[in-house]
Motif scaffolding. Structure first.
Motif, PDB file in Angstrom:
ATOM      1  N   MET A   7       1.064  -1.099  -0.032  1.00 17.89           N
ATOM      2  CA  MET A   7       0.125  -0.133  -0.076  1.00 17.89           C
ATOM      3  C   MET A   7       0.951   1.005   0.047  1.00 17.89           C
ATOM      4  N   THR A   8       0.578   2.441  -0.946  1.00 22.19           N
ATOM      5  CA  THR A   8       1.373   3.362  -0.836  1.00 22.19           C
ATOM      6  C   THR A   8       0.137   4.711  -0.902  1.00 22.19           C
ATOM      7  N   ARG A   9       0.388   5.723  -0.211  1.00 25.30           N
ATOM      8  CA  ARG A   9      -0.580   6.722  -0.272  1.00 25.30           C
ATOM      9  C   ARG A   9       0.156   7.866  -0.373  1.00 25.30           C
ATOM     10  N   SER A  58      -7.258   2.424   4.118  1.00 28.65           N
ATOM     11  CA  SER A  58      -6.615   1.576   3.216  1.00 28.65           C
ATOM     12  C   SER A  58      -5.595   0.558   3.854  1.00 28.65           C
ATOM     13  N   LEU A  59      -4.955   0.938   5.197  1.00 30.62           N
ATOM     14  CA  LEU A  59      -4.275   0.007   5.810  1.00 30.62           C
ATOM     15  C   LEU A  59      -5.168  -1.262   6.416  1.00 30.62           C
ATOM     16  N   GLU A  96      -7.861  -2.402   4.938  1.00 31.24           N
ATOM     17  CA  GLU A  96      -8.049  -3.257   3.906  1.00 31.24           C
ATOM     18  C   GLU A  96      -6.991  -4.227   3.513  1.00 31.24           C
ATOM     19  N   LEU A  97      -5.805  -3.649   3.737  1.00 23.35           N
ATOM     20  CA  LEU A  97      -4.470  -4.552   3.560  1.00 23.35           C
ATOM     21  C   LEU A  97      -4.406  -5.697   4.556  1.00 23.35           C
ATOM     22  N   SER A 129       3.703   4.449   3.186  1.00 21.97           N
ATOM     23  CA  SER A 129       3.788   2.986   2.772  1.00 21.97           C
ATOM     24  C   SER A 129       3.633   1.801   3.735  1.00 21.97           C
TER      25      SER A 129
END
Length: 126
Positions: free
Chosen positions: A1-3, A19-20, A22-23, A58
């Motif tokens: 993941m990268t944001r 997002s984290l 979901e990962l 990330s």
């Protein structure tokens, strides 16, 4: 993941957290997800509050560990301290990272730095 998180965009902290989650959710126990979200929130918030530019976040998950990195554009190193009761909630972020992560650190990066933490889990994270 990268944001990428834009300067002063504190709403983006929630997006990074989602997002984290979901990962991690498919293979991680809830307590690992909760700790990872908390520590990531602290590092991203610190980068946005204490620097004049945005940050890059990330997260890498493998069979034995989670590593989260927050890159910002200020070379000033953060220092954890034990807050006293008069501090309210201010100053607890790095203290939490120090206490809850299996390892953490700050690495210089050409005009900025990377603040990172790792949570080891062996087969828990696989």
């Amino acid at each position: 993941m990268t944001r990428t998180v834009r300067r002063a965009d504190l709403r983006a902290v929630g997006e990074v957290r989602r997002s984290l989650r979901e990962l991690l959710r498919p293979g991680c126990p809830g307590d690992v997800v909760d700790v990872a979200e908390l520590l990531t929130t602290e590092l991203v918030t610190n980068a946005l509050v204490h620097t004049d530019q945005g940050a890059e976040v990330s997260a890498v998950l493998d069979a034995s560990r989670l590593r989260v990195e927050v890159r910002d554009h200020t070379s000033r190193k953060p220092r954890p301290y034990v807050p006293n009761a008069d501090d309210g909630t201010h100053g607890r972020g790095l203290f939490l990272v120090e206490q809850l992560a299996d390892s953490w650190g700050v690495d210089p990066l050409g005009g900025g730095k990377v603040v990172w933490f790792e949570i080891d889990g062996g087969p828990v994270l696989s």
